[in-house]
Write an enzyme that holds these catalytic residues in place. Structure first.
Site, PDB file in Angstrom:
ATOM      1  CG  ASN A  26      -0.320   0.220   2.527  1.00 20.53           C
ATOM      2  OD1 ASN A  26       0.378   1.222   2.709  1.00 20.53           O
ATOM      3  ND2 ASN A  26      -0.517  -0.672   3.486  1.00 20.53           N
ATOM      4  NE  ARG A  94      -1.707  -8.520   6.253  1.00 15.45           N
ATOM      5  CZ  ARG A  94      -2.517  -7.840   7.061  1.00 15.45           C
ATOM      6  NH1 ARG A  94      -3.094  -6.731   6.633  1.00 15.45           N
ATOM      7  NH2 ARG A  94      -2.768  -8.258   8.294  1.00 15.45           N
ATOM      8  NE  ARG A 140      -4.407  -4.299   0.071  1.00 14.47           N
ATOM      9  CZ  ARG A 140      -3.687  -4.345   1.194  1.00 14.47           C
ATOM     10  NH1 ARG A 140      -3.989  -5.195   2.142  1.00 14.47           N
ATOM     11  NH2 ARG A 140      -2.666  -3.539   1.361  1.00 14.47           N
ATOM     12  CG  HIS A 169      -7.990  -2.608   4.531  1.00 12.62           C
ATOM     13  ND1 HIS A 169      -6.904  -2.997   5.282  1.00 12.62           N
ATOM     14  CD2 HIS A 169      -8.279  -3.665   3.716  1.00 12.62           C
ATOM     15  CE1 HIS A 169      -6.543  -4.224   4.925  1.00 12.62           C
ATOM     16  NE2 HIS A 169      -7.356  -4.642   3.976  1.00 12.62           N
ATOM     17  CG  ASP A 171      -9.962  -0.736   9.041  1.00 13.50           C
ATOM     18  OD1 ASP A 171      -9.260  -0.408   8.058  1.00 13.50           O
ATOM     19  OD2 ASP A 171      -9.573  -1.553   9.910  1.00 13.50           O
ATOM     20  CB  CYS A 262      -5.342  -2.117  11.432  1.00 11.21           C
ATOM     21  SG  CYS A 262      -5.757  -0.722  10.412  1.00 11.21           S
TER      22      CYS A 262
HETATM   23  N1  ARG Z   1       0.415  -3.285   5.885  1.00  8.37           N
HETATM   24  C1  ARG Z   1      -0.918  -3.794   6.045  1.00  8.37           C
HETATM   25  C2  ARG Z   1      -1.534  -4.087   4.686  1.00  8.37           C
HETATM   26  O1  ARG Z   1      -1.257  -3.377   3.751  1.00  8.37           O
HETATM   27  C3  ARG Z   1      -1.744  -2.823   6.829  1.00  8.37           C
HETATM   28  C4  ARG Z   1      -3.119  -3.321   7.123  1.00  8.37           C
HETATM   29  C5  ARG Z   1      -3.977  -2.331   7.867  1.00  8.37           C
HETATM   30  N2  ARG Z   1      -5.212  -2.896   8.192  1.00  8.37           N
HETATM   31  C6  ARG Z   1      -6.415  -2.274   8.145  1.00  8.37           C
HETATM   32  N3  ARG Z   1      -7.452  -2.910   8.605  1.00  8.37           N
HETATM   33  N4  ARG Z   1      -6.551  -1.089   7.606  1.00  8.37           N
HETATM   34  O2  ARG Z   1      -2.280  -5.008   4.496  1.00  8.37           O
END
Ligand code: ARG
Length: 269
Positions: A26, A94, A140, A169, A171, A262
């Site tokens: 990201n 991930r 995502r 995301h 959130d 998160c």
């Molecule tokens: N580095 C993680 C990613 O890019 C951060 C995730 C943050 N999570 C969230 N729920 N906003 O997946």
């Protein structure tokens, strides 16, 4: 501060022992902007201590090498009624977290629902609020997930298209407060998604770019407390709603594009 004890909320977290910026998936993640491990542990521990002071129960997924984003437990799935809907991560970096989360939730005797392989779904995109599931899609989570969640839960599912890659995301750009009120960051949403949000909330309150960049929407509401990152204008907006902001610095996690929400998988029973 103990008034939260009457609601039964458990927060699932994971210590930042191996948290770092080892890849970039990201726009916040810059491989040269490494995490200060000591500071990250301090910030994370402050959040744990605060939840405990608010009377919440904390459970930990043990840290594991090779999965530097495991700390972001919200992304592992979403709790709907008595079931944990396990994520199907988009990025291979991930995807390794999935089996760790699966084993852990099973070890807790929690019922786990698997996402079908044709859908990507990440917990940070799925917000279950007042019996409605809000789903952010575009970066995502796939659009197919909306129908899948509706068919499996029979709940109303609101599809929200995300269009700003810094707010990848849901959130990071949407914070529901109660049945009528929610904060959102308008540039993160397509115009039809803004319409959908407006039809669900009488008081749809915009956050500014400065507030959004400071992870204002990534706050966590525990009764009338809002755990947020320090931000005077946003904290004033919360006070105006008779909410009590409690601010915590989360700069190390912001380097990865994450914040308080998160880090906090909330299980309500
Ligand atoms: N580095 C993680 C990613 O890019 C951060 C995730 C943050 N999570 C969230 N729920 N906003 O997946």
């Amino acid at each position: 501060m103990r008034d939260a004890a009457k609601i039964n909320k458990t927060i699932i977290m994971s210590p930042p022992t191996h948290f770092d910026i080892e890849y970039s998936i990201n726009p916040w993640m810059n491989l040269d902007n490494k995490v200060d491990k000591k500071a990250a542990l301090f910030q994370w521990q402050n959040l744990v201590d605060l939840y405990k002071n608010l009377g919440l129960n904390i459970k930990l997924i043990p840290a594991s090498k090779g999965v530097p984003d495991l700390v972001f437990t919200t992304d592992h799935g979403v709790w709907i009624r008595d079931t944990f809907y396990l994520s199907n991560f988009k990025y291979p970096e991930r995807q390794k977290e999935q089996s760790i989360a699966l084993d852990w939730y099973k070890s807790q005797k929690i019922k786990v629902q698997h996402t079908p392989s044709y859908c990507f779904m990440e917990g940070g995109d799925v917000i279950h609020h007042e019996g409605i599931i809000f789903v952010g899609y575009g970066f995502r989570t796939s659009h197919e997930t909306i129908e899948y969640l509706h068919n499996t839960t029979r709940l109303e599912v609101v599809a929200l298209e995300l269009i700003d890659e810094s707010f990848y995301h849901l959130d990071t750009c949407f914070l529901p407060i109660n049945r009528d009120t929610a904060f959102y960051y308008p540039p993160a949403f397509s115009s039809s998604s803004i319409k959908a949000l407006k039809s669900h909330f009488d008081m749809l309150l915009p956050v500014t770019t400065h507030e959004a960049d400071g992870f204002a929407c990534n706050s966590v509401k525990i009764n009338n407390h809002i755990i947020c990152q320090p931000n005077p204008t946003f904290e004033q907006k919360l006070l105006d709603l008779d909410l009590i902001p409690i601010s915590l610095e989360m700069s190390q996690f912001n380097k990865s594009g994450g914040g308080i929400h998160c880090l906090s998988q909330i299980i309500t029973t």
